[in-house]
Design an enzyme around this catalytic site. Structure first.
Site, PDB file in Angstrom:
ATOM      1  N   GLU A   1      -6.337  -7.863   0.204  1.00  0.00           N
ATOM      2  CA  GLU A   1      -7.016  -7.553   1.462  1.00  0.00           C
ATOM      3  C   GLU A   1      -8.491  -7.272   1.188  1.00  0.00           C
ATOM      4  O   GLU A   1      -8.825  -6.468   0.318  1.00  0.00           O
ATOM      5  CB  GLU A   1      -6.380  -6.350   2.161  1.00  0.00           C
ATOM      6  CG  GLU A   1      -4.955  -6.587   2.653  1.00  0.00           C
ATOM      7  CD  GLU A   1      -4.377  -5.379   3.394  1.00  0.00           C
ATOM      8  OE1 GLU A   1      -5.182  -4.520   3.840  1.00  0.00           O
ATOM      9  OE2 GLU A   1      -3.151  -5.298   3.511  1.00  0.00           O
TER      10      GLU A   1
ATOM     11  N   GLU B   1       0.777  -1.231   0.000  1.00  0.00           N
ATOM     12  CA  GLU B   1       0.000   0.000   0.000  1.00  0.00           C
ATOM     13  C   GLU B   1       0.815   1.292   0.000  1.00  0.00           C
ATOM     14  O   GLU B   1       0.671   2.128   0.893  1.00  0.00           O
ATOM     15  CB  GLU B   1      -0.957   0.016   1.195  1.00  0.00           C
ATOM     16  CG  GLU B   1      -2.022  -1.040   1.126  1.00  0.00           C
ATOM     17  CD  GLU B   1      -3.047  -0.941   2.250  1.00  0.00           C
ATOM     18  OE1 GLU B   1      -4.156  -1.458   2.082  1.00  0.00           O
ATOM     19  OE2 GLU B   1      -2.716  -0.330   3.296  1.00  0.00           O
TER      20      GLU B   1
END
Length: 507
Positions: free
Chosen positions: A449, A345
């Site tokens: 995720e 991320e």
């Protein structure tokens, strides 16, 4: 910053545990098995919201590294501000508070701190030794401050400067460190400030520095040895999952003596994870979740104060590549190593695509130096406008995967959605997004995720089941697979362990 000096040193460290981790033959991933995985989040990279009790015994635990404060003078009635965001004086002339009026703590001990401003300078005193400024980028030279709270009202504080005197706002444009700080705590004392805490970080840096070098090693060992255990791998295998994604921090590559305040020992538990994965035939996606300097400013990136400093120098990029090389070399002969994720991320507003591309090319080559066929996972940037922006760099390699994260959270658009609207969003918007990046001639896709949590109040068990099933159906179309966040969490919907055992998720 401590670094690994050479490939020889890397391999020397690898050899210490070689017999412990090596199995027969090098990993071979010539074909892709559809991944249904769970993240082992909060284990080797701490996230306080997942296990708040880990922070309970830290003294003065709301004054951790990165705690963001805003301070209003009780006499003037206005906020302290770093003029220009830093590089100038500290004034007391703002009627409202935003970025320039926010001060971040670097914790030295439970009462002493360096204090950082928006443009990364630290509070200090000018050449007179009295006037408060923020001009130094060196925390060691800026000076140490102490924050003293009123015993019966912790929102009222005095701040002792490095010269031993207390700060006071004499006028809107003159803040000095020359008060004895012995007056009353009322509004007539210019050394009294009203403090508002606007953010507390609870990551790996905060927990280890919060407990300090004497207590942190035992606290972390207790956490590592209990949060994830061998039986969790057995449960994963028997629940219909075939892989785990293991978030790790860059400091683990420097075990047993990582840079302070991190403590040694996490590498031993990562070794155990690979042994358990082999025993229960579970594949491992090794995910570099936290990199030197932080790639997104969030606590799960190992940040000290929320700043994004990764990629601003070649040193942070080179060190991250060395970390990837270390992990790959260490586990390449484990039959469980299935993929290496180069970073988690990165934030688009803090990490330019050109820098990320440069790192991904170097990281890919570092993996391929030892592992010709394990999958290399590239995480999409948070907030990027183009979901296919990594395709050019991905096209240059083999067994490359693009990782996207999908949550029906963290955006105002989900605030008032009903159960049906959330499910429809998965079946339409998310399905279309995933279809856009899942192409026949492009990289594989991975929903690394997702979670069966939302902002719907009063949802029933059946609602959660339908929401989970909709996500499994859609994310099952990703060409590499998906991974739930996470296995363990004090918040039930975020814990796949709890959700499966209680019938909320059916695989």
């Amino acid at each position: 910053m401590k670094t690994l000096n050479s490939n020889g040193q890397l391999l020397g460290i690898v050899s210490v545990f070689a017999l412990f981790i090596i199995s027969n033959g090098q990993t071979s991933n010539t074909s892709n098995q559809m991944i249904r995985a769970v993240n082992l989040g909060g284990w080797l990279v701490v996230e306080g919201w997942m296990k708040p009790s880990l922070f309970d015994s830290i003294p003065n635990k709301d004054f951790l590294d990165g705690t963001a404060l805003q301070l209003k003078s009780k006499t003037i009635g206005k906020y302290l501000v770093a003029e220009l965001g830093g590089g100038s004086i500290i004034a007391a002339n703002r009627t409202s508070a935003s970025n320039w009026e926010t001060f971040r703590l670097w914790r030295i001990n439970e009462t002493s701190f360096n204090i950082r401003v928006f443009n990364q300078q630290f509070l200090g005193l000018d050449s007179t030794g009295i006037k408060l400024v923020a001009v130094s980028n060196d925390s060691q030279k800026s000076g140490v401050f102490q924050i003293i709270r009123k015993s019966d009202d912790p929102t009222r504080v005095r701040i002792k400067g490095p010269n031993g005197y207390f700060l006071q706002a004499k006028t809107q444009d003159l803040v000095t460190a020359d008060s004895k700080g012995d007056g009353q705590w009322g509004g007539g004392d210019p050394s009294v400030f009203e403090m508002t805490i606007v953010r507390i970080l609870q990551g790996e840096y905060q927990v280890t520095n919060g407990y300090g070098p004497l207590k942190a090693p035992q606290v972390m060992k207790d956490h590592w040895s209990t949060f994830i255990v061998e039986n969790d791998f057995n449960f994963t295998a028997t629940s219909g999952l075939n892989a785990v994604r293991i978030p790790v921090g860059w400091w683990t590559a420097y075990d047993a003596t990582p840079p302070k305040p991190y403590v040694g020992g996490s590498l031993q538990y990562l070794d155990k994870a690979f042994l358990w994965a082999k025993k229960y035939n579970i594949k491992v996606i090794l995910d570099l979740h936290a990199v030197p300097g932080s790639q997104n400013g969030y606590e799960h990136s190992g940040t000290r104060d929320g700043s994004i400093e990764w990629g601003q120098t070649n040193e942070t990029l080179q060190e991250t590549v060395r970390v990837i090389e270390f992990f790959t070399a260490r586990y390449v002969n484990s039959s469980s190593l299935y993929a290496v994720e180069l970073i988690n991320e990165p934030l688009a507003s803090g990490v330019p695509l050109s820098i990320l591309t440069k790192y991904y090319e170097a990281g890919y080559n570092a993996v391929r130096k030892y592992a010709p066929s394990v999958f290399v996972v590239l995480s999409n940037r948070i907030g990027a406008n183009d979901s296919k922006e990594l395709f050019p760099v991905a096209s240059g390699g083999t067994n490359v995967v693009i990782d996207v994260h999908y949550y029906n959270l963290f955006s105002d658009i989900f605030n008032n959605m009903t159960v049906e609207q959330n499910i429809n969003f998965i079946q339409t918007n998310r399905s279309n997004e995933l279809q856009t990046i899942t192409t026949s001639n492009g990289p594989l896709t991975f929903v690394g995720e997702w979670v069966a949590e939302w902002l719907v109040r009063g949802a029933t068990k059946e609602d959660y089941q339908r929401f989970s099933k909709a996500q499994q159906d859609v994310y099952g179309r990703a060409s590499f697979g998906w991974a739930y966040w996470s296995l363990k969490n004090v918040n039930n919907a975020w814990s796949m362990d709890w959700m499966i055992k209680n019938g909320y998720i059916k695989l």
